[in-house]
Design an enzyme around this catalytic site. Sequence first.
Site, PDB file in Angstrom:
ATOM      1  N   GLN A 168       3.031   0.661   2.123  1.00 52.86           N
ATOM      2  CA  GLN A 168       1.508   0.837   2.985  1.00 52.86           C
ATOM      3  C   GLN A 168       1.671   1.194   4.536  1.00 52.86           C
ATOM      4  OE1 GLN A 168      -0.333   2.150   1.219  1.00 52.86           O
ATOM      5  NE2 GLN A 168       0.170   1.492  -0.730  1.00 52.86           N
ATOM      6  N   CYS A 207      -0.223  -0.278  -9.885  1.00 54.82           N
ATOM      7  CA  CYS A 207       1.204  -1.009  -9.842  1.00 54.82           C
ATOM      8  C   CYS A 207       1.346  -2.466  -9.378  1.00 54.82           C
ATOM      9  CB  CYS A 207       2.425  -0.176  -9.775  1.00 54.82           C
ATOM     10  SG  CYS A 207       2.287   1.758 -10.102  1.00 54.82           S
ATOM     11  N   ASP A 212       8.903  -4.609   2.514  1.00 55.27           N
ATOM     12  CA  ASP A 212       8.963  -3.015   1.346  1.00 55.27           C
ATOM     13  C   ASP A 212       7.301  -3.010   2.759  1.00 55.27           C
ATOM     14  OD1 ASP A 212       6.848  -1.334   0.141  1.00 55.27           O
ATOM     15  OD2 ASP A 212       6.800  -2.511  -1.414  1.00 55.27           O
TER      16      ASP A 212
HETATM   17  N1  PLP Z   1       5.436  -0.752  -2.533  1.00 53.39           N
HETATM   18  C1  PLP Z   1       4.124  -0.334  -2.614  1.00 53.39           C
HETATM   19  C2  PLP Z   1       3.028  -1.390  -1.241  1.00 53.39           C
HETATM   20  C3  PLP Z   1       3.593   0.975  -2.524  1.00 53.39           C
HETATM   21  O1  PLP Z   1       1.849   1.533  -2.239  1.00 53.39           O
HETATM   22  C4  PLP Z   1       4.339   1.715  -3.354  1.00 53.39           C
HETATM   23  C5  PLP Z   1       3.697   2.858  -3.995  1.00 53.39           C
HETATM   24  O2  PLP Z   1       2.121   3.012  -4.392  1.00 53.39           O
HETATM   25  C6  PLP Z   1       5.340   1.903  -3.962  1.00 53.39           C
HETATM   26  C7  PLP Z   1       6.225   0.607  -3.217  1.00 53.39           C
HETATM   27  C8  PLP Z   1       6.394   2.527  -4.165  1.00 53.39           C
HETATM   28  O3  PLP Z   1       6.767   3.489  -3.546  1.00 53.39           O
HETATM   29  P1  PLP Z   1       7.646   5.207  -4.065  1.00 53.39           P
HETATM   30  O4  PLP Z   1       6.406   5.043  -5.429  1.00 53.39           O
HETATM   31  O5  PLP Z   1       6.867   6.318  -3.273  1.00 53.39           O
HETATM   32  O6  PLP Z   1       8.693   4.447  -4.321  1.00 53.39           O
END
Ligand code: PLP
Length: 405
Positions: A200, A361, A197
């Site tokens: 960031q 989140c 992922d």
């Molecule tokens: N993963 C991480 C580490 C994040 O910080 C975020 C968003 O804050 C996401 C996934 C999800 O990103 P998106 O809402 O653009 O799909």
Amino acid sequence: MFEHLKKDFPILSQEIHGRPLVYLDSAATTQKPQAVIDSIIHFYQHDNSNVHRGVHELSNRATVAFENARQTVATFISARHSSEIVFTRGTTESINLVAHTWGAKNIKTGDTILLTEMEHHSNIVPWQLLAERTGANIQYVPVTPDGVLDLAAFKLALRKNVKLFAVTHISNTLGTINSIKELCALARRSGITTLIDAAQSAGHLPLNVQEIGCDFLAFSGHKMCGPTGIGVLYGRRELLEEMPPFHGGGDMIAEVDFFKSTWKQPPHRFEAGTPHISGAIGLAAAMNYLDAVGRDKIAGHDAQLGIYAYEKLTLLKGIRLFGPPVGRSGVVSFMLDGIHSHDVVTMANEQGIALRGGNHCNQPLMKKLGVDSTIRASFYFYSTTSEIDLLVETVRDIQKLFGVS
Ligand code: PLP
């Protein structure tokens, strides 16, 4: 270092509540430079048309711009080929795509999906849904009190029946930068598929998927100077070819008959319907902009600001900081004794400072840390040390108002 680039971001020159905007919420979404805004306006003013389906001039131009954007993404992350780049709505959709398609084919009852305690909900919930569908188990690599991954526990976890390891590159709460190259190498040695992922990290440091050695990598355009609603799934070609479609519809089929259809090759197999054409073009413009600034320089600036903020905030009384003091990005989370994070964020807003308070989140991580929320300041290359000084001063003033000093 990059203060002169602030003028590239029209939104940053405004005042909020009579004070200059201090935007410290770039981990939620970054601001957009004029070059990105212009690329989108240019597309709609000159080239707008649907892609892949027309022979007229505008359709050709739109298709060329869209596919060139795919090539720009491939080059940006050093993928072997542009066919390894799938356009999605963002990190969340990219991870869901893998969970649905790769997951449906490869995850069975009793298999283990290995995550970490610092994952965003986007890198937890799709796997929980997959586990429910298949009878697989989920395990978590623990986070140490210093806010880093427990490497010994990770190595132990690899002995189990792990089929997939999905991990964040940079924690959006702790600011921890994980050694993804090392983690992927260890996982690969055990025959485990890996997903990074990079929400960031993609706009914050140089990324080379071949060097990292991951199978999948997901990120969002809006966290790297690009538009919302566009993101990327990188997948190793061999894996993408074996995966069934995600959504069904136009543009992803080779042939459709009344009762049966066949699919295009990747990446188009995974891009049903009209894509976010202007989004892809805007994302490519963002990548060109970031490369002109220099991603290694951005990473250096992030690290410098992250450490500067951490060190300055540590000096305050009644504060708890999260994440490691070093090896961190430009994301700094903290809590103040006796003052709720939402009060801090609301009062900072009155001074023109944009912060974020909440669980970001990261509810499982919050449980691990024993808190329900943190205050988060997150920086980008347009952020400055004087903005951090103002943040620290404001936090101190808020503490005084609450009788904590
Ligand atoms: N993963 C991480 C580490 C994040 O910080 C975020 C968003 O804050 C996401 C996934 C999800 O990103 P998106 O809402 O653009 O799909």
